[in-house]
Enzyme design. Structure first.
Site, PDB file in Angstrom:
ATOM      1  N   GLU A 173       0.846  -1.198   0.000  1.00 51.56           N
ATOM      2  CA  GLU A 173       0.000   0.000   0.000  1.00 51.56           C
ATOM      3  C   GLU A 173       0.876   1.240   0.000  1.00 51.56           C
ATOM      4  O   GLU A 173       1.763   1.385   0.835  1.00 51.56           O
ATOM      5  CB  GLU A 173      -0.926  -0.023   1.230  1.00 51.56           C
ATOM      6  N   GLY A 320     -23.593  15.781 -11.767  1.00 52.07           N
ATOM      7  CA  GLY A 320     -24.799  15.414 -10.999  1.00 52.07           C
ATOM      8  C   GLY A 320     -24.898  13.921 -10.770  1.00 52.07           C
ATOM      9  O   GLY A 320     -25.989  13.355 -10.769  1.00 52.07           O
ATOM     10  N   ALA A 411     -16.784  16.816  -9.611  1.00 56.92           N
ATOM     11  CA  ALA A 411     -17.017  15.389  -9.321  1.00 56.92           C
ATOM     12  C   ALA A 411     -17.590  14.748 -10.577  1.00 56.92           C
ATOM     13  O   ALA A 411     -18.788  14.475 -10.674  1.00 56.92           O
ATOM     14  CB  ALA A 411     -17.983  15.242  -8.149  1.00 56.92           C
ATOM     15  N   HIS A 586     -45.201  -4.485  10.065  1.00 55.77           N
ATOM     16  CA  HIS A 586     -45.964  -3.251   9.884  1.00 55.77           C
ATOM     17  C   HIS A 586     -45.824  -2.388  11.133  1.00 55.77           C
ATOM     18  O   HIS A 586     -45.872  -2.917  12.238  1.00 55.77           O
ATOM     19  CB  HIS A 586     -47.439  -3.597   9.671  1.00 55.77           C
TER      20      HIS A 586
HETATM   21  P1  FAD Z   1      -9.313   1.739  -3.803  1.00 57.02           P
HETATM   22  O1  FAD Z   1     -10.252   1.854  -2.695  1.00 57.02           O
HETATM   23  O2  FAD Z   1      -9.169   2.803  -4.783  1.00 57.02           O
HETATM   24  O3  FAD Z   1      -7.949   1.255  -3.224  1.00 57.02           O
HETATM   25  C1  FAD Z   1      -6.814   1.134  -4.007  1.00 57.02           C
HETATM   26  C2  FAD Z   1      -5.617   1.214  -3.105  1.00 57.02           C
HETATM   27  O4  FAD Z   1      -4.477   0.899  -3.849  1.00 57.02           O
HETATM   28  C3  FAD Z   1      -5.400   2.596  -2.529  1.00 57.02           C
HETATM   29  O5  FAD Z   1      -5.213   2.519  -1.142  1.00 57.02           O
HETATM   30  C4  FAD Z   1      -4.142   3.093  -3.223  1.00 57.02           C
HETATM   31  O6  FAD Z   1      -3.364   3.954  -2.409  1.00 57.02           O
HETATM   32  C5  FAD Z   1      -3.431   1.779  -3.487  1.00 57.02           C
HETATM   33  N1  FAD Z   1      -2.517   1.825  -4.631  1.00 57.02           N
HETATM   34  C6  FAD Z   1      -2.808   2.191  -5.896  1.00 57.02           C
HETATM   35  N2  FAD Z   1      -1.737   2.064  -6.667  1.00 57.02           N
HETATM   36  C7  FAD Z   1      -0.744   1.618  -5.884  1.00 57.02           C
HETATM   37  C8  FAD Z   1       0.617   1.290  -6.110  1.00 57.02           C
HETATM   38  N3  FAD Z   1       1.154   1.394  -7.328  1.00 57.02           N
HETATM   39  N4  FAD Z   1       1.358   0.867  -5.064  1.00 57.02           N
HETATM   40  C9  FAD Z   1       0.819   0.747  -3.820  1.00 57.02           C
HETATM   41  N5  FAD Z   1      -0.460   1.038  -3.554  1.00 57.02           N
HETATM   42  C10 FAD Z   1      -1.230   1.463  -4.575  1.00 57.02           C
HETATM   43  N6  FAD Z   1     -18.550   2.912  -3.104  1.00 57.02           N
HETATM   44  C11 FAD Z   1     -19.581   2.287  -2.494  1.00 57.02           C
HETATM   45  O7  FAD Z   1     -19.785   1.101  -2.712  1.00 57.02           O
HETATM   46  N7  FAD Z   1     -20.404   2.945  -1.627  1.00 57.02           N
HETATM   47  C12 FAD Z   1     -20.234   4.255  -1.340  1.00 57.02           C
HETATM   48  O8  FAD Z   1     -20.986   4.813  -0.561  1.00 57.02           O
HETATM   49  C13 FAD Z   1     -19.166   4.946  -1.959  1.00 57.02           C
HETATM   50  N8  FAD Z   1     -18.944   6.240  -1.699  1.00 57.02           N
HETATM   51  C14 FAD Z   1     -17.877   6.873  -2.265  1.00 57.02           C
HETATM   52  C15 FAD Z   1     -17.673   8.218  -1.980  1.00 57.02           C
HETATM   53  C16 FAD Z   1     -16.618   8.881  -2.537  1.00 57.02           C
HETATM   54  C17 FAD Z   1     -16.391  10.330  -2.209  1.00 57.02           C
HETATM   55  C18 FAD Z   1     -15.724   8.190  -3.408  1.00 57.02           C
HETATM   56  C19 FAD Z   1     -14.552   8.896  -4.020  1.00 57.02           C
HETATM   57  C20 FAD Z   1     -15.920   6.863  -3.709  1.00 57.02           C
HETATM   58  C21 FAD Z   1     -17.019   6.194  -3.147  1.00 57.02           C
HETATM   59  N9  FAD Z   1     -17.262   4.841  -3.430  1.00 57.02           N
HETATM   60  C22 FAD Z   1     -18.327   4.223  -2.846  1.00 57.02           C
HETATM   61  C23 FAD Z   1     -16.410   4.080  -4.351  1.00 57.02           C
HETATM   62  C24 FAD Z   1     -15.440   3.200  -3.553  1.00 57.02           C
HETATM   63  O9  FAD Z   1     -14.677   3.991  -2.696  1.00 57.02           O
HETATM   64  C25 FAD Z   1     -14.556   2.417  -4.508  1.00 57.02           C
HETATM   65  O10 FAD Z   1     -15.355   1.692  -5.410  1.00 57.02           O
HETATM   66  C26 FAD Z   1     -13.673   1.454  -3.758  1.00 57.02           C
HETATM   67  O11 FAD Z   1     -12.851   2.117  -2.834  1.00 57.02           O
HETATM   68  C27 FAD Z   1     -12.817   0.655  -4.727  1.00 57.02           C
HETATM   69  O12 FAD Z   1     -12.048  -0.236  -4.020  1.00 57.02           O
HETATM   70  P2  FAD Z   1     -10.672  -0.809  -4.618  1.00 57.02           P
HETATM   71  O13 FAD Z   1     -10.170  -1.762  -3.592  1.00 57.02           O
HETATM   72  O14 FAD Z   1     -10.878  -1.266  -5.989  1.00 57.02           O
HETATM   73  O15 FAD Z   1      -9.711   0.436  -4.738  1.00 57.02           O
END
Ligand code: FAD
Length: 613
Positions: A173, A320, A411, A586
């Site tokens: 990470e 939006g 966004a 209910h």
């Molecule tokens: P990420 O969570 O993006 O994690 C990837 C990780 O890999 C990160 O920690 C990053 O630092 C690490 N990384 C990347 N490249 C490297 C590298 N080369 N070397 C080492 N580490 C690396 N989803 C929902 O389901 N419900 C919600 O309510 C929701 N709300 C959201 C609100 C916001 C504001 C945002 C921005 C997103 C939201 N999402 C929500 C989406 C959700 O956060 C993502 O779909 C989810 O985090 C994806 O998970 P992931 O494990 O694929 O990647």
């Protein structure tokens, strides 16, 4: 180092691996006190090869790969250091082909058992024939059965599941904390703030019911603290869970250097990690429009907005979609006047319009402006504020050419991180947008490398990432698993919430599916009226012939919780009767799903909606 040749007919590659002394700490020369293998011995990954002893401790050096020992070049008493050759291994690499076999699955439309292509990994490969590093030089600093790149909801779930299934896992990470976008700058902090917004909104509405509170005083520092504490509890919890499972965590930026190695850079120091399997869970980043002046502190992405630096008087939300509207909900409750600008013809483009129209009506009454079909063509920071130019259709007389805001949140979406990890060095194909294609077992085009979460495609949602994570980890651990979810629910945690699962009505129409629907307006729900949620609606969509539930959409308070019942129904192939004949408590909002199915079959007595025959 690979010095062998291929046997294409068998898919078998014979290779010779030079096994060298890995990083053993700060020792220049340690003495070999035992040689545990001899030429001709079969070794597995992790089989101890030699024991070395320093003045402080003794340690065994394990084999990084499985194979037959060809030659041993060291003997007891030799002094060795990092990089010294220990032995050579002859290794047989089986091309880990994916076989497809027919599996049965109940067809949603006909109820019949149909044959579908089911992807099953060649997991029966015996341990001695495991895939080994084609270009591994034998000088890796660390070795793991499984390396997971990225610790978001996809990455940590995969790492923990694989560890629970007996794998030696290393989690890489780049950030100092685990949890990825979801825990740190996504799902969790946004929901911590949205809860506060919801309570404030409700307290405000209470004045119409005869209970008035004084205007709220917002202490943004305290609120930020609250949000950070929620996040902190979860990320600290993850650290503990990793420790309990003996998942090794390496903080640093990871890039592939070969199909079996990743170089991790931590504060300028580089370490090579060698792996048998890898799961890419590198997630996504904020999509940055090139003309946006990001350096201006009044121009925000979602991460900036979650920081609560200030509550602007007038705030523009560009986009939006779900993230933009959730942030609009927070900042509106905290006192900002909101304008939303959306390029397409409606908010939350993925959801059905009959759910969104009443939602837009509610928001129009609440926000300063909602400009649809409108493009932001320029964002210019000035001393008076951030001046934004709008391009609306020629017949649109309401949208101004420009307006000035105290803060602008952009966004407009997220972009996958697939191009940022040197995936080509591992031979992993990444498309031009940065997505990594996978099969139903989350396997990339390289057999021993898997990918999950945002980096593999839409929908970019945490619950999709965690589900894929378990599939990948279980396949790697030898289980016959594949991604076979019928639906991934979507939720906008706005006020009111919007949630949907299965197919939308728009999708059913586009596919020419013969469907019917039942709609229950929340104005007829006792519970909805009691909690001030009468503007909501629940819609069920079902197959005209089989009556199986194909989809569901909900607008209203707690829609995100309610949709779980419909998701289960879609997943299990339930029909409308299954829900209509299930006794729901209910008075609850969950009854509206029950009532919508009753409307569909003509048995609802809570509204007058006799079925047309
Ligand atoms: P990420 O969570 O993006 O994690 C990837 C990780 O890999 C990160 O920690 C990053 O630092 C690490 N990384 C990347 N490249 C490297 C590298 N080369 N070397 C080492 N580490 C690396 N989803 C929902 O389901 N419900 C919600 O309510 C929701 N709300 C959201 C609100 C916001 C504001 C945002 C921005 C997103 C939201 N999402 C929500 C989406 C959700 O956060 C993502 O779909 C989810 O985090 C994806 O998970 P992931 O494990 O694929 O990647």
């Amino acid at each position: 180092k690979l010095v062998g040749n291929a046997h294409p007919t068998k898919g078998l590659v014979m290779s010779t691996i030079e096994v060298k002394v890995p990083n053993i700490g700060d020792f220049d020369a340690v003495e070999i006190i035992e040689v545990l293998v001899a030429p001709g011995d079969d070794v597995q990954v992790e089989t101890s090869l030699i024991t070395v002893e320093s003045d402080k401790a003794s340690m065994e050096i394990p084999s990084p790969a499985a194979g037959k020992v060809k030659s041993v070049v060291v003997k007891v008493g030799d002094k060795i250091a990092e990089g010294a050759l220990i032995l050579t291994l002859e290794s047989s690499v089986v091309e880990n082909k994916v076989e497809t076999k027919a599996a049965s699955k109940t067809d949603l439309k006909t109820g019949a058992i149909e044959s579908t292509e089911r992807v099953v990994a060649a997991k029966s490969v015996p341990p001695s024939e495991k895939t080994v590093a084609a270009s591994f030089s034998g000088t890796a600093d660390m070795h793991a059965d499984l390396v997971v790149l990225g610790s978001g909801p996809g990455g940590y779930t995969a790492a923990f599941r694989a560890a629970d299934l007996g794998k030696k896992v290393l989690l890489i990470e780049k950030e100092p904390v685990l949890g990825g976008v979801c825990l740190n700058v996504g799902c969790i902090p946004s929901k911590a703030l949205l809860h506060v917004a919801e309570v404030m909104e409700e307290a405000h509405e209470f004045s119409a019911l005869g209970v008035a509170y004084a205007s709220p005083k917002v202490d943004t520092d305290k609120l930020r603290d609250h949000k950070n504490k929620v996040v902190g509890k979860l990320t600290t919890g993850l650290k503990g869970l990793a420790k309990q499972r003996k998942v090794e965590v390496l903080h640093g930026y990871g890039r592939f250097t070969s199909p079996h190695t990743i170089e991790v850079e931590t504060d300028g120091k580089k370490q090579t990690v060698q792996f048998e399997h890898c799961i890419i869970a590198a997630g996504s980043s904020v999509m940055k429009l090139p003309f946006v002046p990001w350096e201006d502190p009044r121009v925000w992405d979602s991460t900036d907005a979650l920081e609560l630096h200030q509550i602007p008087k007038r705030m523009l939300i560009v986009g939006g979609g779900i993230i933009g509207l959730e942030m609009a909900t927070v900042y509106h409750a905290l006192g900002a006047k909101i304008t939303v600008v959306e390029l397409s013809s409606g908010l939350i483009p993925g959801a059905d319009r009959d759910l969104i129209r009443p939602f837009e009506k509610i928001l129009k009454g609440r926000y300063e402006n909602i400009f649809l079909n409108t493009k932001v063509s320029e964002i210019k920071p000035t001393t008076k504020g951030v001046v934004c130019k709008f391009e609306a259709p020629a017949d649109d007389k309401n949208t101004p050419k420009e307006d000035t805001f105290d803060a602008v949140l952009v966004a407009i979406g997220r972009t996958p991180n697939g191009k940022l990890i040197d995936a080509d060095k591992a031979g992993v194909a990444v498309d031009e947008r940065g997505f990594i294609a996978v099969d139903k077992q989350q396997r990339t085009n390289v057999n021993h490398i898997f990918a999950i979460g945002d980096v593999v495609g839409q929908p970019m949602l945490a619950h999709k990432a965690t589900h894929e994570a378990k599939v990948a980890a279980e396949v790697i651990a030898g289980q016959k698993r594949y991604f076979d979810a019928r639906t991934i629910p979507s939720v906008a945690y706005t006020s009111p919430e919007v949630a949907w699962c299965g197919q939308t009505e728009d999708q059913l129409k586009a596919a020419g599916t013969a469907y019917e629907k039942g709609v229950f307006p929340w104005a007829a729900s006792g519970r909805a009226l009691s909690v001030g949620a009468e503007a909501g609606m629940t819609k069920v969509l079902f197959d005209r012939e089989t009556h199986r539930l194909l989809g569901c959409g909900i607008l209203g308070k707690n829609a995100g919780e309610l949709i779980a019942e419909a998701t289960l129904a879609v997943e299990m192939g339930a029909d409308v009767n299954d829900i209509a004949l299930t006794i729901h408590p209910h008075p609850t909002l969950s009854e509206t799903i029950n009532f919508a199915t009753e409307v569909a079959e003509g048995s609802c007595t809570d509204i007058f909606a006799p079925k047309k025959h």
